[in-house]
Each structure stands twice: as C-alpha cells, then as structure tokens.
Design an enzyme around this catalytic site. Sequence first.
Site, PDB file in Angstrom:
ATOM      1  N   LYS A  55       0.797  -1.231   0.000  1.00 11.95           N
ATOM      2  CA  LYS A  55       0.000   0.000   0.000  1.00 11.95           C
ATOM      3  C   LYS A  55       0.828   1.280   0.000  1.00 11.95           C
ATOM      4  CE  LYS A  55      -4.376  -1.402   0.097  1.00 11.95           C
ATOM      5  NZ  LYS A  55      -5.396  -0.939  -0.854  1.00 11.95           N
ATOM      6  N   SER A 305       0.827 -10.118  -0.567  1.00 12.94           N
ATOM      7  CA  SER A 305       0.617  -8.674  -0.593  1.00 12.94           C
ATOM      8  C   SER A 305       0.702  -7.977   0.752  1.00 12.94           C
ATOM      9  CB  SER A 305      -0.744  -8.361  -1.237  1.00 12.94           C
ATOM     10  OG  SER A 305      -1.784  -9.002  -0.517  1.00 12.94           O
TER      11      SER A 305
END
Length: 408
Positions: A55, A305
């Site tokens: 992110k 992720s």
Amino acid sequence: MAPELVALHDIEAARKLLDGVIRVTPLEPCRPLQAKLGGPAWLKCEHLQRAGSFKIRGAYVRIARLSDTERARGVVAASAGNHAQGVALAAGLMNTDSTVFMPIGAPLPKIAATKGYGAEVRLVGNTVDESLAAAQEYAEASGAVFIHPFDHPDVIAGQGTLALELLEQCPDVRTIVVGIGGGGLIAGVAVAVKALRPDVRVIGVQAAGAAAFPASLAAGRPVRLPTFATIADGIAVGCPGDVTFDHVSKLVDQVVTVTDEDISRALLMLMERGKQVVEPAGAVAVAALLAGVVPVVTPTVAVLSGGNIDPLLMLRLIEHGLAAAGRYLTFTVRCGDRPGQLASLLGLIAEGGANVVDVEHRRHDPRLRLGEVEVALSVETRGAEHSDRLVSALRAAGYTVTFTGSLA
C-alpha cells in the site's frame, strides 16, 4: 464515459517517485507450490515492504502528486489497516497531517501501527465501506484531500511498480496470481504486465465471502454485495471501484475465489514451509494455487501482498489451518462412567500415534444417559489419513465420536 486506463509510462514515472522510498521486495522460491504445479513457483514477498504491505507504493505516489496547497490541508483515508499504514507513513515522509478512519473491529496492531506512523485514527463503522463514507464526509467538511485506497489512477500507478520489479526478477514468468480487494494492486500489475509481456496471464483471487468482482464482471459494471464476511479483512471490499473495474475487466485474464479454509491452509503452509508470516488477505494467491481452482502455466509467481496480522488471529488461524489440513481434531466421545474408562480412551489415542492437546471430562450434561460420560478432546494428528485411522479405531472400540454437534 469510461475512465482512461493508466498507461505504462504512468507506472514508470511512479517508480521514479518511489526510488529511495520503498524497498525492492525479494522473490523467493516455494517448493510446496513447485511440487503442486509441476514447475517453478515463486513468491513476491511484498509483505516485507515498508509498513507491511504494497500500500505504501500507491499512497506515496498519490500524496506526492498533490500540490503544496493540497498537502497543507492534510490527507484523510479509510482502511482496515494496510492502506491506513501506507497513508500514515507516506504522509509522515512528506510532512503532511493524516487522519485515518478505520472500522470499529479493525485489528489492534494495525490501529497501533497507524498511530505510530503519526496518523490520527478514528474508529467509525463496522466495515471498510462505512469507514470510507465517513472519511469522504470528513474530507468535504474539513478540506483534507481524500486518498482512496484503490480507485484512483495515481494509486494504481504506484501499485503497478510491483510488477516492474517482478518482471525483472523473474523474466520468464508465465502466470502471475494476485489477491483482489478493491482492485488497485491487480489493476496496476495488469497494466504493466500486459504492456511489457502480453503473453503472461494475470489471475486475480478474491475471498469467496467477499467476492464482488465475479458478479460485477458478469454484469458488466460494479455491483455491490449485500453482505460480505471473510477472515481476509484486508480484501473485504463490498464493491469494485469504477476505475479499477475498468482496468480489471479489460486487462485481467481471470478472477477466481477461495474459501476461508483454503486461506487457512495457505497461511499454515507459508508459515511452516516458507517461513513467511502473512496475513489472510496476503495469502489468497497462494491459497488459489494450493486449492487448484485455476490452471496455471509455470513459471508462476504468487504475490504475498501483506503481512500485518493480529497475533491473536494468527493463533486462531493456525488452529483452523491445522484442522482444515486434517492435523487438528476436536471431537467428543461418549462412553460408560466406569473407573479406568478415561485412561483406556487416552491409551487408545496414544496407541494410534496422536497427541492429546486438551481434554475435558463431563458428567453432568442433562443430555447424557445415567452412567454415561462425555469426553471432549482436542488432538494433533499427522494429516487427514492419520485422522481417519484414529476415528475408525475409536469407533471400532465401541466409542461414539461426535463432530460439530452431530454424530459422525
């Protein structure tokens, strides 16, 4: 009018912005996946990125491209945790005030980490969608710039820089598997991959309990789920964004789903065999490959992720993953209330090569017949076949074995 797609030059420009800010995360081989797929399999370890997920890439690019006047007003975001930390870290690096709205049930470590990066955290709503609405209202009232977690070209461009690294690290890759929440990561990955290597398949994975993309792709437009629930809180998004949907519908080859049980098994494998601590949302790509829900051509890369997992959730997931793999059984046995009966039962389990983790002896349940007791057991085994042999041995000895409240 459909939004214009992000282009490769946007991602290359984003990479220049991120130079010296983010880490180039490693690509690690994964033997269990290689054995499953019959060819080379790799893990893109983005859970080792700054702030624990991909992110920071999109958040930094988005905030860096604001004007000085906009940054002076501060930024606001909404997230279950990873985008929150990415925005807080990025804002801090650029001396910008940040306010982050998080669901009331957000994991405590993610809340603490977001505060630690300098953001003001406000807990509003029970879902990310409700927190998003509150953040947008705050932006309108305060003048702060809203940093969407996925549905913005700058965010997509930033996330796409991961693919540039991946293609350099594994130039012969044939399949890339990526988890999907709102779709920002896979949109950016697909832009870069299809521009540079159009022969490579890009496959998206959603948790079955929060799978908004399959229905949306079938309808040809973003469709909101009426309800959604999954252990993968980081990708629990009820509706794709307009921008991300357009990218996914045009560039992503396939979207599949995995169950929470699949995710638990993947987390356990990654922890045991890969020595990788990953959160549920970060493991869905591996879950899809282990579950065999989509055929792939190797070499294959699965993107891990994110790694921001609550330790208490980790404990529950380890137990759940062991159970899903047939290595952890919880059941009850009814037998006669006679001296030595419990010792005989435990002896039979020991002879079967299983390890008793927990045992509870119940005499006073009104459902029991006179002279009958119930023994609740938690047992470790070596796998599904071993579990089946143990249960068969108990039944052959005359015991009644009960799972999840019903006779098995």
